[in-house]
Enzyme design. Structure first.
Site, PDB file in Angstrom:
ATOM      1  N   LYS A 169     -69.045  18.082  -3.274  1.00 24.25           N
ATOM      2  CA  LYS A 169     -70.141  18.264  -4.471  1.00 24.25           C
ATOM      3  C   LYS A 169     -70.911  17.475  -5.050  1.00 24.25           C
ATOM      4  O   LYS A 169     -70.214  16.209  -5.610  1.00 24.25           O
ATOM      5  CB  LYS A 169     -69.956  20.132  -5.688  1.00 24.25           C
ATOM      6  CG  LYS A 169     -70.252  20.177  -5.796  1.00 24.25           C
ATOM      7  CD  LYS A 169     -69.802  21.281  -7.584  1.00 24.25           C
ATOM      8  CE  LYS A 169     -69.712  20.673  -8.623  1.00 24.25           C
ATOM      9  NZ  LYS A 169     -70.206  19.803  -9.528  1.00 24.25           N
TER      10      LYS A 169
ATOM     11  N   ASP B 157     -75.244  21.372  -5.834  1.00 25.16           N
ATOM     12  CA  ASP B 157     -75.449  22.192  -7.211  1.00 25.16           C
ATOM     13  C   ASP B 157     -76.558  21.380  -8.214  1.00 25.16           C
ATOM     14  O   ASP B 157     -76.260  21.300  -8.908  1.00 25.16           O
ATOM     15  CB  ASP B 157     -74.074  21.732  -7.890  1.00 25.16           C
ATOM     16  CG  ASP B 157     -73.404  22.780  -8.779  1.00 25.16           C
ATOM     17  OD1 ASP B 157     -74.602  23.640  -8.980  1.00 25.16           O
ATOM     18  OD2 ASP B 157     -72.975  21.984  -9.790  1.00 25.16           O
TER      19      ASP B 157
ATOM     20  N   LYS C 143     -78.249  24.265  -9.024  1.00 25.41           N
ATOM     21  CA  LYS C 143     -78.862  24.964  -9.733  1.00 25.41           C
ATOM     22  C   LYS C 143     -80.325  25.533 -10.437  1.00 25.41           C
ATOM     23  O   LYS C 143     -80.992  24.795 -11.352  1.00 25.41           O
ATOM     24  CB  LYS C 143     -78.004  24.688 -11.261  1.00 25.41           C
ATOM     25  CG  LYS C 143     -76.875  24.708 -11.228  1.00 25.41           C
ATOM     26  CD  LYS C 143     -75.819  25.269 -12.330  1.00 25.41           C
ATOM     27  CE  LYS C 143     -75.083  24.625 -12.457  1.00 25.41           C
ATOM     28  NZ  LYS C 143     -74.064  23.783 -12.677  1.00 25.41           N
ATOM     29  N   PHE C 144     -81.548  25.924  -9.550  1.00 24.02           N
ATOM     30  CA  PHE C 144     -82.318  25.824  -9.235  1.00 24.02           C
ATOM     31  C   PHE C 144     -82.692  26.674 -10.541  1.00 24.02           C
ATOM     32  O   PHE C 144     -82.683  28.129  -9.700  1.00 24.02           O
ATOM     33  CB  PHE C 144     -83.438  25.810  -8.273  1.00 24.02           C
ATOM     34  CG  PHE C 144     -83.447  25.073  -6.942  1.00 24.02           C
ATOM     35  CD1 PHE C 144     -83.487  23.421  -7.539  1.00 24.02           C
ATOM     36  CD2 PHE C 144     -82.894  25.280  -5.954  1.00 24.02           C
ATOM     37  CE1 PHE C 144     -82.865  22.303  -6.686  1.00 24.02           C
ATOM     38  CE2 PHE C 144     -82.433  23.631  -5.232  1.00 24.02           C
ATOM     39  CZ  PHE C 144     -82.585  22.426  -5.126  1.00 24.02           C
TER      40      PHE C 144
ATOM     41  N   ASP D 107     -86.821  28.389 -11.251  1.00 25.48           N
ATOM     42  CA  ASP D 107     -88.436  27.916 -11.638  1.00 25.48           C
ATOM     43  C   ASP D 107     -89.008  29.346 -11.364  1.00 25.48           C
ATOM     44  O   ASP D 107     -88.367  29.883 -11.257  1.00 25.48           O
ATOM     45  CB  ASP D 107     -88.398  26.368 -10.896  1.00 25.48           C
ATOM     46  CG  ASP D 107     -89.744  25.381 -11.786  1.00 25.48           C
ATOM     47  OD1 ASP D 107     -90.838  26.159 -11.841  1.00 25.48           O
ATOM     48  OD2 ASP D 107     -89.680  24.771 -11.620  1.00 25.48           O
TER      49      ASP D 107
ATOM     50  N   PRO E  37     -91.020  31.641  -8.653  1.00 24.29           N
ATOM     51  CA  PRO E  37     -90.404  31.766  -7.092  1.00 24.29           C
ATOM     52  C   PRO E  37     -90.912  30.709  -6.457  1.00 24.29           C
ATOM     53  O   PRO E  37     -89.664  30.591  -5.210  1.00 24.29           O
ATOM     54  CB  PRO E  37     -90.671  33.025  -7.105  1.00 24.29           C
ATOM     55  CG  PRO E  37     -91.066  33.987  -8.043  1.00 24.29           C
ATOM     56  CD  PRO E  37     -91.189  32.821  -9.058  1.00 24.29           C
TER      57      PRO E  37
ATOM     58  N   THR F  71     -69.789  28.878 -17.328  1.00 16.40           N
ATOM     59  CA  THR F  71     -69.127  28.998 -18.580  1.00 16.40           C
ATOM     60  C   THR F  71     -69.073  28.548 -19.613  1.00 16.40           C
ATOM     61  O   THR F  71     -68.036  28.409 -20.613  1.00 16.40           O
ATOM     62  CB  THR F  71     -68.262  28.444 -17.262  1.00 16.40           C
ATOM     63  OG1 THR F  71     -68.632  27.009 -16.522  1.00 16.40           O
ATOM     64  CG2 THR F  71     -67.521  29.304 -16.211  1.00 16.40           C
TER      65      THR F  71
ATOM     66  N   ARG G 238     -61.589  16.643 -12.260  1.00 17.83           N
ATOM     67  CA  ARG G 238     -61.489  15.368 -12.811  1.00 17.83           C
ATOM     68  C   ARG G 238     -59.960  15.430 -12.361  1.00 17.83           C
ATOM     69  O   ARG G 238     -59.415  14.320 -11.798  1.00 17.83           O
ATOM     70  CB  ARG G 238     -61.875  15.280 -13.964  1.00 17.83           C
ATOM     71  CG  ARG G 238     -62.566  14.615 -14.361  1.00 17.83           C
ATOM     72  CD  ARG G 238     -62.886  15.354 -15.849  1.00 17.83           C
ATOM     73  NE  ARG G 238     -63.521  16.613 -15.680  1.00 17.83           N
ATOM     74  CZ  ARG G 238     -63.963  17.078 -16.872  1.00 17.83           C
ATOM     75  NH1 ARG G 238     -63.982  16.600 -18.477  1.00 17.83           N
ATOM     76  NH2 ARG G 238     -64.158  18.347 -17.226  1.00 17.83           N
TER      77      ARG G 238
HETATM   78  O1  C5P Z   1     -63.598  17.754 -13.547  1.00 17.69           O
HETATM   79  P1  C5P Z   1     -63.851  19.666 -13.895  1.00 17.69           P
HETATM   80  O2  C5P Z   1     -63.352  19.608 -12.670  1.00 17.69           O
HETATM   81  O3  C5P Z   1     -63.779  20.004 -14.415  1.00 17.69           O
HETATM   82  O4  C5P Z   1     -64.686  19.860 -12.071  1.00 17.69           O
HETATM   83  C1  C5P Z   1     -65.634  20.711 -12.756  1.00 17.69           C
HETATM   84  C2  C5P Z   1     -67.444  20.722 -12.200  1.00 17.69           C
HETATM   85  O5  C5P Z   1     -67.725  21.995 -11.934  1.00 17.69           O
HETATM   86  C3  C5P Z   1     -68.500  19.580 -12.278  1.00 17.69           C
HETATM   87  O6  C5P Z   1     -68.864  19.169 -11.695  1.00 17.69           O
HETATM   88  C4  C5P Z   1     -68.902  21.112 -13.539  1.00 17.69           C
HETATM   89  O7  C5P Z   1     -70.406  20.036 -13.637  1.00 17.69           O
HETATM   90  C5  C5P Z   1     -69.191  22.570 -12.644  1.00 17.69           C
HETATM   91  N1  C5P Z   1     -69.118  23.359 -13.086  1.00 17.69           N
HETATM   92  C6  C5P Z   1     -68.514  23.572 -14.101  1.00 17.69           C
HETATM   93  N2  C5P Z   1     -68.681  24.979 -14.269  1.00 17.69           N
HETATM   94  C7  C5P Z   1     -69.865  25.594 -13.931  1.00 17.69           C
HETATM   95  C8  C5P Z   1     -71.073  25.514 -13.561  1.00 17.69           C
HETATM   96  C9  C5P Z   1     -70.320  23.920 -12.309  1.00 17.69           C
HETATM   97  O8  C5P Z   1     -67.494  23.067 -14.406  1.00 17.69           O
HETATM   98  N3  C5P Z   1     -70.115  26.883 -14.620  1.00 17.69           N
END
Ligand code: C5P
Length: 240
Positions: A35, A62, A64-65, A67, A69, A121, A212
């Site tokens: 990603k 990723d 997340k557009f 804006d 249409p 989230t 991570r």
């Molecule tokens: O390091 P970690 O496993 O927490 O990374 C989660 C990834 O998922 C990050 O790139 C974060 O930007 C992305 N993400 C997220 N929650 C969302 C959408 C994307 O943690 N709702």
């Protein structure tokens, strides 16, 4: 464990192309997808996406557009030209924006999967109230997922805690992509609503975004291998 359709998407959250490529060079495209998010894309640009796709990786772009249409439609077409495997928009951009995104990809021979972020989230009930969104986070997620589905999108990015609800409500073929994945022994970092790889799969997640726990592991390949094994065991249990 290598899979033809790897379910782990490794979040390459690095500040430079060099750091991202150093890890990607050790990963096998048969064992994971990758990603590219806003941090890395802002630093490294479209060339890195093309490079990763050219190396055989399924790339989830990723960005997340969100804006008007026409702008989102043009951005989606541009992302598709880079060879991304999956792209996303923000569902709060609304029906016309999501329909335009869908339409922009319709005529392409190898269109990426198109997903929508429903509610970040990181946002709780108070944050939703602040911006005037009614109901609980779960109600807002379900409402926006149904809207994305009505607009013809392939799926949504959601918390693993919402996967079971969305799987029941949106059917078997609607893609559920879940970040917030933490194996039992891993640190939570700044994530709140986490689930293990096995729990996410049991609740119906199709693809698991993992950052991570792999990228900062002492041995990233071993960490990824253990997650793939946990997913395979959970998928076998779900089939029985
Ligand atoms: O390091 P970690 O496993 O927490 O990374 C989660 C990834 O998922 C990050 O790139 C974060 O930007 C992305 N993400 C997220 N929650 C969302 C959408 C994307 O943690 N709702």
């Amino acid at each position: 464990m290598a899979a033809a359709d790897p379910r782990v998407i490794v979040a390459l959250d690095f500040a430079s192309a060099a750091d991202a490529l150093a890890l990607a060079g050790r990963l096998d495209p048969k064992s994971c997808r990758v990603k590219v998010g806003k941090e890395l894309y802002t630093a490294a640009g479209p060339a890195l996406v093309e490079k990763l796709a050219g190396a055989g990786f399924g790339v989830f772009l990723d960005l997340k557009f969100h804006d008007i249409p026409r702008t989102v439609a043009a951005a989606c077409a541009g992302a598709a030209r880079l060879g991304a495997w999956m792209i996303n928009v923000h569902a709060l951009g609304g029906r016309a924006m999501m329909a335009a995104a869908r339409e922009a990809l319709a005529a392409l021979p190898r269109a990426p999967r198109l997903t929508a972020v429903t509610v970040l989230t990181s946002m709780g009930a108070g944050d939703l109230a602040d911006v005037g969104i009614a109901g609980t986070p779960e109600e807002a997620v379900l409402r926006l997922a149904r809207l994305a589905q009505a607009c013809g999108l392939d799926g949504v990015v959601c918390s693993p805690r919402e996967a079971a609800l969305l799987r029941r409500s949106c059917g078997a073929s609607f893609l559920l992509v879940t970040p917030g994945i933490r194996p039992a022994a891993a640190a939570r970092d700044d994530q709140n609503r986490v689930a293990s790889p096995a729990a996410a799969v049991a609740d119906g997640a199709d693809y698991l975004v993992v950052g991570r726990p792999v990228t900062r592991a002492a041995d990233p390949l071993a960490a990824l291998g253990a997650i793939n094994d946990e997913i395979a065991a959970a998928a076998n249990r779900a089939r029985r």
